[in-house]
Motif scaffolding. Sequence first.
Motif, short mmCIF file in Angstrom:
data_model
loop_
_atom_site.label_atom_id
_atom_site.label_comp_id
_atom_site.label_asym_id
_atom_site.label_seq_id
_atom_site.Cartn_x
_atom_site.Cartn_y
_atom_site.Cartn_z
N GLU A 596 23.21 38.91 63.50
CA GLU A 596 21.84 39.07 63.99
C GLU A 596 20.85 38.73 62.89
OE1 GLU A 596 23.16 42.95 66.70
OE2 GLU A 596 21.61 43.14 65.15
N VAL A 597 19.92 37.81 63.18
CA VAL A 597 18.86 37.42 62.26
C VAL A 597 17.52 37.84 62.85
CG1 VAL A 597 17.79 35.52 60.98
CG2 VAL A 597 20.24 35.46 61.48
N TYR A 598 16.69 38.46 62.04
CA TYR A 598 15.44 39.04 62.56
C TYR A 598 14.32 38.83 61.55
CZ TYR A 598 12.43 42.66 64.68
OH TYR A 598 11.40 43.34 65.28
N LEU A 599 13.23 38.22 62.01
CA LEU A 599 12.03 38.02 61.20
C LEU A 599 10.88 38.77 61.85
CD1 LEU A 599 10.40 36.60 58.92
CD2 LEU A 599 10.06 34.69 60.51
N GLU A 600 10.22 39.63 61.07
CA GLU A 600 9.17 40.50 61.61
C GLU A 600 7.91 40.40 60.77
OE1 GLU A 600 8.82 45.19 63.05
OE2 GLU A 600 10.33 44.58 61.58
N LYS A 601 6.76 40.39 61.45
CA LYS A 601 5.45 40.36 60.79
C LYS A 601 4.56 41.39 61.44
CE LYS A 601 1.66 37.24 59.45
NZ LYS A 601 0.52 37.93 60.08
N LYS A 602 3.98 42.29 60.65
CA LYS A 602 3.14 43.36 61.18
C LYS A 602 1.76 43.40 60.53
CE LYS A 602 6.53 46.69 62.91
NZ LYS A 602 5.94 46.75 64.25
N GLN A 603 1.37 42.34 59.84
CA GLN A 603 0.10 42.34 59.13
C GLN A 603 -0.71 41.12 59.52
OE1 GLN A 603 0.50 42.29 54.92
NE2 GLN A 603 -1.68 42.23 54.50
#
Length: 780
Positions: A596-603
């Motif tokens: 599983e590959v996961y890229l997250e951005k919260k800004q």
Amino acid sequence: MRFWLLLTIFWVAGMAGPSWAWAQAQYILSGTVRAGSTSEILPGATVAVPALGLGATADEQGAYSLRLPEGRHQVVVSFIGYDAQTLVLNLTRNQRQSFRLSSAGNQLGEVVVEGRGTLQQKLQTAQMSVDRLTAKEAKLLPALFGEVDILKTLQLKPGVQNGGEGTSGLFVRGGSADQNLVLVDDALVYNPSHLFGLFSVFNPDAVQAVDLYKGGFPAQYGGRLSSVVDVKMRPGNAEKLGISGGIGLISSRLTVEGPIKKSKGAFLVSGRRTYFDVFTRQINKLNEGQDDYNPIPDYYFYDFNAKANYKLGSKDELFLSGYLGNDEFGFNSQNGFDFSFNWGNAVGSLRWNHVFNPRLFLNTTASVTHYKYQIRNQLDQFAFNLSSDIRDLTLRSDLDYLPNDRHALKFGVTATHHRFGTGSLQAGSADGRLALGSDISYPGAEAALYASDTYKPTEKWQLEYGLRVSGFQSGSDQYGGLEPRAAVRYSLTPTVSLKGSYALMYQYVHLVTNSGASLPTDIWYPSRKSVKPQRSQQVATGISWLLGDGRYLITNEVYYKWAQRQIDFKDGAQLFVNPDLDSEFLFGKGWAYGNEVYLEKKQGRTTGWIGYTLAWTKRRFPPQRGTTGINNGNTFYPTYDRRHNLTAVVLHSLSERVQLTGSFVFSSGQATTLPLGRFVFQDLYGERASAVPIYPQRNTYRLAPYNRLDLGVVWKMRPNRWFPESDLTFSIYNAYNRRNPYFVYFDQVKDEQTDEVVSFRARQVSLFPVIPSVTYNFKF
């Protein structure tokens, strides 16, 4: 045993070894973190002292504890979506200090959500395979018929597969639908679905956040093999009365919250109801009496949530939560045939939080769960009723102890009394001449004891390890086992962490189903006689990398899970009102592994995530009980096996009043079994021919790949005297009208002259075309 012996030695040595303490005296700073306007607890909020490089994270109850040296300190409190708060404290003794954060949405001008602290926290913790979703995030995403659904949003996370087009079922890392532990304020929910799985039972207006554990399970969770879905309800506004709601295409919602006593207690009540039946009843009424008219079935669902909390003092607080939901389906024909089908959940919990001192906390919860379904048929003077249910009474207690900055200990015990009503049948005639009935039920008792420790020997290392001892009894049959858990994090650099985890799980209750999806008529059955507990082990390892000055977090996890005593059924099994149901079971093994590959951005103005999963799921049921097993004992792929799964979610603030949202899903086709040919045979006189399908091994075919694009716009309307906050949410489900396969059937192709069947043609059935929707939401 060597592994756990070494961990025990390491634990004892760490507890007794030299401390990091400064020479001067140290004191405990503790308290809670809440939202200032609503008094909602904010689990995951960060309380930090930047000058010392120390910090703590609020737990699921919003509580934190931090050991600091004597003196003046600048404390910074932050949480995603809220303005950070800074306070200077002169610490001369153990002190409780609670914080209330203001929503970032209250500020004027452009709204910039700072999520760096949350991503940094995910990087530094040893816990892996966890996703957290707030109701605020879910409400921004486009949804089917405009109906926001927490569980469907979780399907957009890597490692999670759906059970079919539009359904809310979760299949996590190769696990089946019944292998998910679903909790609402610590109370168990057995069937979290409405409308045969199209919607979940969770009203987004009543939900604060949900945590999804896919692996590395903490020791306090048990009873299922594949995942934990921990839902927390909103506590209500302790400062002022508020009313909010929404009007959509298929349902409407209304929520009322306010203080019981200002700043000491609050309540929240929230309801939702669909209105399919309002229209269908009017259509049926207009066509009443027409001989060629077939009435439209009557259907609706509703759910009701309530929660109250009250501070008894500085150290005690009570929480009371409840949920009631039901689905009603009915059909009344004009020829005397009546059919009705209803199912639903009733859940309640009472929790007492007690603070002994700044380092010792106690949470005790009593909960009750009841799930039932009932089918009623009546044809002229004959009636037939079939029902099943399960009732649980649970008592659990959890103790948190923080001896120093390096250790966070957790202990707990839980006990559950089950009653499994596997089948009740009542049938008879109206005159009483014919009457028969059967009622089959089994008792069950489940208990567990656990202990765990989060140990941080250095800044680079963090360990989480624990042991859960569980047991189950049904009649004279007893089962039990040890469930070790372990997780480790090593920081290569301040922005790169390596992680690993291991978990062993037991499952003592089983879902009796003869389909690939969870249906309301499925029966829960205890471990008894030949049906032993299911068991699984999972190992996972991964890397987390913080990029772009803390704005992006990318994770890559590899997992392998193997399971024993998986359950399926003989061909032609009798599932309903069977006093010897355990004789219908077959038992086998399962494997699941993937990346599983996961890229997250919260800004920033543009946030979201991208996830990709490459995975395999396999099952094998060897010959047994006078059968050839399943698939002749050969390994096969279950229907929810997906090789590739790609999801992308984007949320963009176009302006202060306009939010653009979108999500894209692509996955490999569902595994299915289709005939590879047919053979024709005739009767003795050669007059009648039949074509019999020839089936290959199970699930050797794949339906076409599934892909879908959803788009949405949230337009915040200008406030007025009646509605200070309101918005219109426009969404388009399946924007490019992809006709995704739901199932395949075969149609006969006949010769135009002889009317004889000459071949068969496969036909694909699709469920949802492009569906636009609009929802009006308000709050005052």
